[in-house]
Design a protein around this motif. Sequence first.
Motif, mmCIF file in Angstrom:
data_model
loop_
_atom_site.group_PDB
_atom_site.id
_atom_site.type_symbol
_atom_site.label_atom_id
_atom_site.label_comp_id
_atom_site.label_asym_id
_atom_site.label_seq_id
_atom_site.Cartn_x
_atom_site.Cartn_y
_atom_site.Cartn_z
ATOM 1 N N GLY A 1 29.842 44.749 41.751
ATOM 2 C CA GLY A 1 31.046 45.395 42.274
ATOM 3 C C GLY A 1 31.062 45.588 43.783
ATOM 4 O O GLY A 1 32.006 45.161 44.459
ATOM 5 N N PRO A 2 30.042 46.219 44.367
ATOM 6 C CA PRO A 2 30.105 46.476 45.810
ATOM 7 C C PRO A 2 29.980 45.220 46.665
ATOM 8 O O PRO A 2 30.283 45.257 47.861
ATOM 9 N N ARG A 3 29.563 44.104 46.076
ATOM 10 C CA ARG A 3 29.351 42.860 46.832
ATOM 11 C C ARG A 3 30.540 41.908 46.775
ATOM 12 O O ARG A 3 30.628 40.975 47.579
ATOM 13 N N THR A 4 31.427 42.102 45.810
ATOM 14 C CA THR A 4 32.418 41.070 45.500
ATOM 15 C C THR A 4 33.711 41.283 46.268
ATOM 16 O O THR A 4 34.301 42.359 46.243
ATOM 17 N N LYS A 5 34.143 40.219 46.941
ATOM 18 C CA LYS A 5 35.395 40.220 47.704
ATOM 19 C C LYS A 5 36.322 39.163 47.099
ATOM 20 O O LYS A 5 35.885 38.187 46.511
ATOM 21 N N GLY A 6 37.619 39.331 47.295
ATOM 22 C CA GLY A 6 38.576 38.334 46.822
ATOM 23 C C GLY A 6 39.364 38.818 45.623
ATOM 24 O O GLY A 6 39.361 40.008 45.288
ATOM 25 N N LYS A 7 40.021 37.880 44.934
ATOM 26 C CA LYS A 7 40.938 38.239 43.856
ATOM 27 C C LYS A 7 40.772 37.314 42.651
ATOM 28 O O LYS A 7 40.279 36.195 42.778
ATOM 29 N N THR A 8 41.218 37.805 41.510
ATOM 30 C CA THR A 8 41.360 36.974 40.322
ATOM 31 C C THR A 8 42.840 36.698 40.092
ATOM 32 O O THR A 8 43.710 37.463 40.534
ATOM 33 N N ASN A 9 43.121 35.599 39.394
ATOM 34 C CA ASN A 9 44.489 35.282 38.975
ATOM 35 C C ASN A 9 44.376 34.674 37.579
ATOM 36 O O ASN A 9 43.824 33.586 37.424
ATOM 37 N N ILE A 10 44.867 35.376 36.573
ATOM 38 C CA ILE A 10 44.764 34.911 35.193
ATOM 39 C C ILE A 10 46.158 34.959 34.568
ATOM 40 O O ILE A 10 46.861 35.962 34.679
ATOM 41 N N GLY A 11 46.529 33.874 33.885
ATOM 42 C CA GLY A 11 47.845 33.872 33.256
ATOM 43 C C GLY A 11 48.080 32.656 32.388
ATOM 44 O O GLY A 11 47.167 31.877 32.106
ATOM 45 N N CYS A 12 49.318 32.508 31.955
ATOM 46 C CA CYS A 12 49.717 31.447 31.026
ATOM 47 C C CYS A 12 50.962 30.744 31.543
ATOM 48 O O CYS A 12 51.939 31.398 31.927
ATOM 49 N N ILE A 13 50.911 29.417 31.527
ATOM 50 C CA ILE A 13 52.095 28.612 31.803
ATOM 51 C C ILE A 13 52.641 28.111 30.467
ATOM 52 O O ILE A 13 51.912 27.485 29.692
ATOM 53 N N PHE A 14 53.903 28.408 30.210
ATOM 54 C CA PHE A 14 54.546 28.045 28.943
ATOM 55 C C PHE A 14 55.589 26.963 29.180
ATOM 56 O O PHE A 14 56.322 26.988 30.174
ATOM 57 N N ARG A 15 55.675 26.036 28.238
ATOM 58 C CA ARG A 15 56.748 25.036 28.218
ATOM 59 C C ARG A 15 57.323 25.015 26.811
ATOM 60 O O ARG A 15 56.582 24.960 25.827
#
Length: 399
Positions: free
Chosen positions: A298-312
Motif C-alpha cells: 500500500g504505501p509503495r504503490t502509485k498509479g491507478k487501476t481501470n477495470i470494466g466491461c465492454i459490451f456489444r
Amino acid sequence: MGKAMIIGAGGVASVAVHKCCQNPEVFEEILIASRTKSKCDALKAKLDGGKTKIQTAAVDADDVPALTALIREFRPEVVLNLALPYQDLHIMDACLAAGVHYVDTANYEPEDTAKFEYSWQWAYADRFREAGLTALLGSGFDPGVTGVFSAYAMKHEFDEINYIDILDCNGGDHGYPFATNFNPEINIREVSAKGSYWENGAWVETEPMEIKRVYDFAEVGQKDMYLLHHEELESLAKNIKGIKRIRFFMTFGESYLTHLRCLENVGMTSIEPIDFEGHKIIPLQFLKAVLPDPASLGPRTKGKTNIGCIFRGKKDGKEKNYYLYNVCDHEKCYAEVGSQAVAYTTGVPAMIGAMMVMTGKWRRPGVFNVEEFDPDPFMDALNVWGLPWQESHNPVLVD
C-alpha cells in the motif's frame, strides 16, 4: 442493524473491515476470525472506538466443526468468506450447519490442481435452498462488479448482449522488480494456467498468455493485456441473454512477465510437492513465503487501476456498444484504509455483497452469482462506498 462474521485477515479483509466500520447502520457488530488471531487483533486495534463493535477469534477454516461452533456462538446473519478459495466448501458446510447466509469473492479451487470452475459450489444449490439460506458467490470486483455491470447493461442498455470483453488493468507501480498485488499463490496459479474464453456455446482453450492485445485505458494509458481464464466467464455465459463470446484480459508489465518465465523455467510455480532435506514442500507455497506480502504494498504503490466491461449487442433491433468501468487510485485507497487499490476494489464489493444479503435486497434461498440479482442497489452502493462507475456509449473496442 446486524452482525457479520468475516473470515480472513489479509489485505482484502482489512478493506472490508474498514468499510463495515464506516457502515454501522448495517454492521452493528463484526467478528474477525482467522488462523492467526494476532492479525485480527491488529485490525481491531486500528478501528476500535467507532459505532461498530468488533470481536476477534482464532479459527482454522478447514476445521468445519470448530468453525460451525464459532458461527453458532457469535450468531451472525452472514459469513463473509475472505479466506483462501481452497476453503470455500468447508465454510459453506459450516454455514449450512449453523444456519447462516454465505458470501465470498472467488470460486472454489482445489489446492492440488489448477482447476477454476463453479461446479463444486453450484452443487450446493439444493442444500442452501432447502435450508432457506442464500449463498452469494463472487462478490469481489472480477468476479463480482463485472457481473453486476453485466446485469446492469442487460437491464438498462440491451435487449440482448452478444459479446463481453472484461478488461482488468492495474497501472500501479510498487517499485519491486517482482511482486503480486494479491495473494501470490492464487495470482501465479491464475496466470500460469491455460487461458480460455467462451464462444458459441463452448470453451476455446489457449496456451498461457498466448493472446495479447494493447488497449488505451482511461486515466492509465496504453497497456499490454493478455487473455486469461477467469471464473465469471462461466457464470455470465449461463446467465446473460444472447451471449456469443466472453473474454477476460488482464494487464502485465514486462518485468513481471520476465520474472514469471524465469520462475516457471526452474519449477518455482509448481503445485506438485517435492522433497527438500527430508521435508515435503510445494514450490509455489515456498515462493509465496519469500515474496512481498501484498498487504505491505500500500504505501509503495502509485498509479491507478481501470477495470470494466465492454459490451456489444442489440437494442430495439440495432447494434450498439457500451462500456462500464471504474478507475481507482492506489494512493487515495491507502490514505483512506491503508491498502492499495487491488485489495480495495475487492474489499469494497465484498462489504456491499454482505450488505445486500443482510438488508434483504439480495436474498433468496439457493446458490447464486451476483448477476442473478437486481443490479441497481449494488450499482448505487458502488458510488456511495468508494468505487464510482463511469460509462461510455462509444467505446474503443478490443479488436
